[in-house]
Write a protein that holds these residues in place. Structure first.
Motif, PDB file in Angstrom:
ATOM      1  N   GLY A 223       0.815  -1.215   0.000  1.00  0.00           N
ATOM      2  CA  GLY A 223       0.000   0.000   0.000  1.00  0.00           C
ATOM      3  C   GLY A 223       0.840   1.251   0.000  1.00  0.00           C
ATOM      4  N   LYS A 224       2.135   1.178   0.152  1.00  0.00           N
ATOM      5  CA  LYS A 224       3.011   2.338   0.163  1.00  0.00           C
ATOM      6  C   LYS A 224       4.026   2.224  -0.939  1.00  0.00           C
ATOM      7  CE  LYS A 224       2.620   3.382   5.078  1.00  0.00           C
ATOM      8  NZ  LYS A 224       3.360   3.614   6.337  1.00  0.00           N
ATOM      9  N   MET A 225       4.453   3.366  -1.590  1.00  0.00           N
ATOM     10  CA  MET A 225       5.434   3.395  -2.664  1.00  0.00           C
ATOM     11  C   MET A 225       6.712   4.039  -2.151  1.00  0.00           C
ATOM     12  SD  MET A 225       3.076   4.540  -5.896  1.00  0.00           S
ATOM     13  CE  MET A 225       4.382   4.308  -7.063  1.00  0.00           C
ATOM     14  N   THR A 226       7.771   3.512  -2.612  1.00  0.00           N
ATOM     15  CA  THR A 226       9.061   4.099  -2.247  1.00  0.00           C
ATOM     16  C   THR A 226       9.267   5.372  -3.037  1.00  0.00           C
ATOM     17  OG1 THR A 226      10.221   2.872  -3.962  1.00  0.00           O
ATOM     18  CG2 THR A 226       9.973   1.776  -1.825  1.00  0.00           C
ATOM     19  N   PRO A 227      10.144   6.279  -2.593  1.00  0.00           N
ATOM     20  CA  PRO A 227      10.430   7.516  -3.334  1.00  0.00           C
ATOM     21  C   PRO A 227      10.902   7.246  -4.762  1.00  0.00           C
ATOM     22  CG  PRO A 227      11.308   7.654  -1.123  1.00  0.00           C
ATOM     23  CD  PRO A 227      10.818   6.246  -1.279  1.00  0.00           C
ATOM     24  N   GLN A 228      11.668   6.202  -4.910  1.00  0.00           N
ATOM     25  CA  GLN A 228      12.166   5.872  -6.252  1.00  0.00           C
ATOM     26  C   GLN A 228      11.025   5.475  -7.170  1.00  0.00           C
ATOM     27  OE1 GLN A 228      15.264   6.234  -7.186  1.00  0.00           O
ATOM     28  NE2 GLN A 228      14.977   5.444  -9.265  1.00  0.00           N
ATOM     29  N   GLN A 229      10.066   4.700  -6.708  1.00  0.00           N
ATOM     30  CA  GLN A 229       8.907   4.270  -7.501  1.00  0.00           C
ATOM     31  C   GLN A 229       8.033   5.464  -7.874  1.00  0.00           C
ATOM     32  OE1 GLN A 229       7.299   1.321  -4.816  1.00  0.00           O
ATOM     33  NE2 GLN A 229       8.193  -0.384  -6.016  1.00  0.00           N
ATOM     34  N   MET A 230       7.873   6.413  -6.937  1.00  0.00           N
ATOM     35  CA  MET A 230       7.064   7.602  -7.218  1.00  0.00           C
ATOM     36  C   MET A 230       7.709   8.447  -8.311  1.00  0.00           C
ATOM     37  SD  MET A 230       5.877   8.777  -3.385  1.00  0.00           S
ATOM     38  CE  MET A 230       4.967  10.196  -4.011  1.00  0.00           C
ATOM     39  N   LYS A 231       9.046   8.586  -8.268  1.00  0.00           N
ATOM     40  CA  LYS A 231       9.748   9.355  -9.276  1.00  0.00           C
ATOM     41  C   LYS A 231       9.577   8.723 -10.654  1.00  0.00           C
ATOM     42  CE  LYS A 231      14.335  11.189 -10.328  1.00  0.00           C
ATOM     43  NZ  LYS A 231      15.761  11.229  -9.928  1.00  0.00           N
ATOM     44  N   GLN A 232       9.707   7.399 -10.733  1.00  0.00           N
ATOM     45  CA  GLN A 232       9.559   6.692 -12.015  1.00  0.00           C
ATOM     46  C   GLN A 232       8.147   6.849 -12.554  1.00  0.00           C
ATOM     47  OE1 GLN A 232      10.706   2.681 -11.199  1.00  0.00           O
ATOM     48  NE2 GLN A 232      12.941   3.117 -11.266  1.00  0.00           N
ATOM     49  N   LEU A 233       7.138   6.839 -11.706  1.00  0.00           N
ATOM     50  CA  LEU A 233       5.749   6.977 -12.130  1.00  0.00           C
ATOM     51  C   LEU A 233       5.494   8.352 -12.714  1.00  0.00           C
ATOM     52  CD1 LEU A 233       2.905   5.815 -12.288  1.00  0.00           C
ATOM     53  CD2 LEU A 233       2.504   6.608  -9.954  1.00  0.00           C
ATOM     54  N   LEU A 234       6.028   9.436 -12.056  1.00  0.00           N
ATOM     55  CA  LEU A 234       5.856  10.803 -12.556  1.00  0.00           C
ATOM     56  C   LEU A 234       6.508  10.980 -13.925  1.00  0.00           C
ATOM     57  CD1 LEU A 234       6.435  12.828  -9.241  1.00  0.00           C
ATOM     58  CD2 LEU A 234       4.287  12.581 -10.508  1.00  0.00           C
ATOM     59  N   GLU A 235       7.706  10.432 -14.069  1.00  0.00           N
ATOM     60  CA  GLU A 235       8.394  10.530 -15.361  1.00  0.00           C
ATOM     61  C   GLU A 235       7.609   9.809 -16.440  1.00  0.00           C
ATOM     62  OE1 GLU A 235      12.274   8.983 -14.747  1.00  0.00           O
ATOM     63  OE2 GLU A 235      13.028  10.795 -13.722  1.00  0.00           O
ATOM     64  N   SER A 236       7.029   8.668 -16.124  1.00  0.00           N
ATOM     65  CA  SER A 236       6.231   7.908 -17.083  1.00  0.00           C
ATOM     66  C   SER A 236       5.004   8.688 -17.516  1.00  0.00           C
ATOM     67  CB  SER A 236       5.828   6.566 -16.471  1.00  0.00           C
ATOM     68  OG  SER A 236       5.009   5.838 -17.360  1.00  0.00           O
ATOM     69  N   LEU A 237       4.330   9.393 -16.563  1.00  0.00           N
ATOM     70  CA  LEU A 237       3.133  10.175 -16.911  1.00  0.00           C
ATOM     71  C   LEU A 237       3.487  11.355 -17.798  1.00  0.00           C
ATOM     72  CD1 LEU A 237       1.349  10.178 -13.421  1.00  0.00           C
ATOM     73  CD2 LEU A 237       0.601   8.993 -15.496  1.00  0.00           C
ATOM     74  N   ASN A 238       4.614  12.017 -17.503  1.00  0.00           N
ATOM     75  CA  ASN A 238       5.051  13.144 -18.325  1.00  0.00           C
ATOM     76  C   ASN A 238       5.353  12.699 -19.758  1.00  0.00           C
ATOM     77  OD1 ASN A 238       4.871  15.050 -16.283  1.00  0.00           O
ATOM     78  ND2 ASN A 238       6.958  14.663 -15.535  1.00  0.00           N
ATOM     79  N   ASN A 239       5.986  11.546 -19.881  1.00  0.00           N
ATOM     80  CA  ASN A 239       6.296  11.033 -21.222  1.00  0.00           C
ATOM     81  C   ASN A 239       5.035  10.709 -21.997  1.00  0.00           C
ATOM     82  OD1 ASN A 239       9.072  11.224 -20.854  1.00  0.00           O
ATOM     83  ND2 ASN A 239       9.232   9.147 -19.981  1.00  0.00           N
ATOM     84  N   GLU A 240       4.066  10.094 -21.367  1.00  0.00           N
ATOM     85  CA  GLU A 240       2.800   9.773 -22.023  1.00  0.00           C
ATOM     86  C   GLU A 240       2.088  11.039 -22.465  1.00  0.00           C
ATOM     87  OE1 GLU A 240       1.455   6.948 -22.955  1.00  0.00           O
ATOM     88  OE2 GLU A 240       3.178   5.804 -22.215  1.00  0.00           O
ATOM     89  N   GLU A 241       2.151  12.080 -21.690  1.00  0.00           N
ATOM     90  CA  GLU A 241       1.486  13.339 -22.030  1.00  0.00           C
ATOM     91  C   GLU A 241       2.143  13.968 -23.253  1.00  0.00           C
ATOM     92  OE1 GLU A 241       0.288  17.632 -19.940  1.00  0.00           O
ATOM     93  OE2 GLU A 241       1.376  16.092 -18.823  1.00  0.00           O
ATOM     94  N   LYS A 242       3.491  13.920 -23.291  1.00  0.00           N
ATOM     95  CA  LYS A 242       4.206  14.473 -24.440  1.00  0.00           C
ATOM     96  C   LYS A 242       3.854  13.710 -25.722  1.00  0.00           C
ATOM     97  CE  LYS A 242       8.187  16.262 -21.902  1.00  0.00           C
ATOM     98  NZ  LYS A 242       9.646  16.130 -21.683  1.00  0.00           N
ATOM     99  N   LYS A 243       3.747  12.397 -25.625  1.00  0.00           N
ATOM    100  CA  LYS A 243       3.385  11.589 -26.790  1.00  0.00           C
ATOM    101  C   LYS A 243       1.992  11.934 -27.278  1.00  0.00           C
ATOM    102  CE  LYS A 243       6.250   7.550 -25.718  1.00  0.00           C
ATOM    103  NZ  LYS A 243       6.241   6.103 -25.371  1.00  0.00           N
TER     104      LYS A 243
END
Length: 264
Positions: A223-243
């Motif tokens: 139920g909890k995400m590590t800081p590293q996982q949160m960073k990867q998720l944000l980068e993934s969302l930004n990339n999808e938006e650019k596409k």
């Protein structure tokens, strides 16, 4: 007196019988000569089959007719019946008393053998011809040709024999190489199996180490995400938006015509 008379009658009978036999022989010889002349006429007209028949009839009247044998051989030769022509020439060569007649018979034997590509008998025949007529240049030339062809035939046979010999050696070598490869494959297979066993053993050790490592690493709380996982998720969302934005711009630009400037 009576005995003398009987002896005289007996002698007269023998004489008359001999005369009759001689007359029959002369008659047959005349008939043979007539048939030979007929055969010669047909031969000159290139009717070789008919000429052969006439010569055979002549020999039927007189089996020792030397000219009949020789001419029959010539007719058979012209028919390309070389195999049957040879015995006629051989008979002439055997019975002829004249050396030139013997030489011609042997020469023709050589020619018939050449036509059958029997070069050794041809060489022998030409040599016999030259023994009877050493000055015959035509026979000497034919002998040289026959000898050359015979040498070539012997060389070809020797080459073929060497080829077969080399082929057998090559087959044996290939067989040995095949056996070597088979032994090598067997050895490689054994080595491979050995390496596999060693690898399997190492694999088991590695698997055991990984199990121990996993046991030592702390598990993330559910139920909890590590800081590293949160960073990867944000980068993934930004990339999808650019596409997505890029695709929208591409749809707007699609179908837009480029106007070409005209040179009036």
């Amino acid at each position: 007196m009576k005995i003398f008379r009987n002896i005289l009658l007996f002698l007269l009978m023998l004489t008359s019988t001999g005369i009759l036999a001689q007359q029959d022989t002369l008659k047959l010889q005349r008939e043979a000569r007539a048939l030979l002349r007929d055969g010669n006429d047909l031969y000159n007209k290139q009717k070789y089959v008919d000429a052969s028949v006439a010569y055979k009839k002549a020999l039927g009247k007189n089996s020792k007719y030397q000219k009949g044998n020789y001419n029959l051989g010539n007719a058979l030769y012209q028919e390309k019946n070389y195999k049957e022509a040879v015995p006629q020439y051989e008979l002439t060569a055997k019975t002829a008393k004249d050396k030139f007649a013997k030489a011609e018979a042997y020469h023709n034997i050589g020619n018939a053998m050449m036509e059958q590509k029997q070069y050794q008998p041809a060489v022998d025949a030409y040599k016999n011809s030259l023994r009877n007529n050493p000055k015959d240049d035509e026979t000497r030339y034919n002998l040289a040709v026959a000898q050359q062809l015979l040498d070539k035939e012997n060389k070809d046979k020797k080459d073929d024999k060497n080829k077969d010999k080399n082929k057998d050696k090559k087959d044996d070598k290939n067989k040995d190489d095949k056996n070597k490869d088979k032994d090598k494959d067997k050895k490689d297979g054994d080595d491979k199996d050995k390496k596999k066993d060693d690898k399997d053993g190492k694999g088991d050790d590695k698997q055991d180490k990984n199990k121990d490592k996993k046991k030592q690493e702390p598990k993330p709380q559910q139920g909890k995400m590590t800081p590293q996982q949160m960073k990867q998720l944000l980068e993934s969302l930004n990339n999808e938006e650019k596409k997505t934005q890029k695709k929208m711009n591409a749809k707007k630009a699609k179908g837009k015509k480029v106007k070409q400037e005209k040179d009036w």
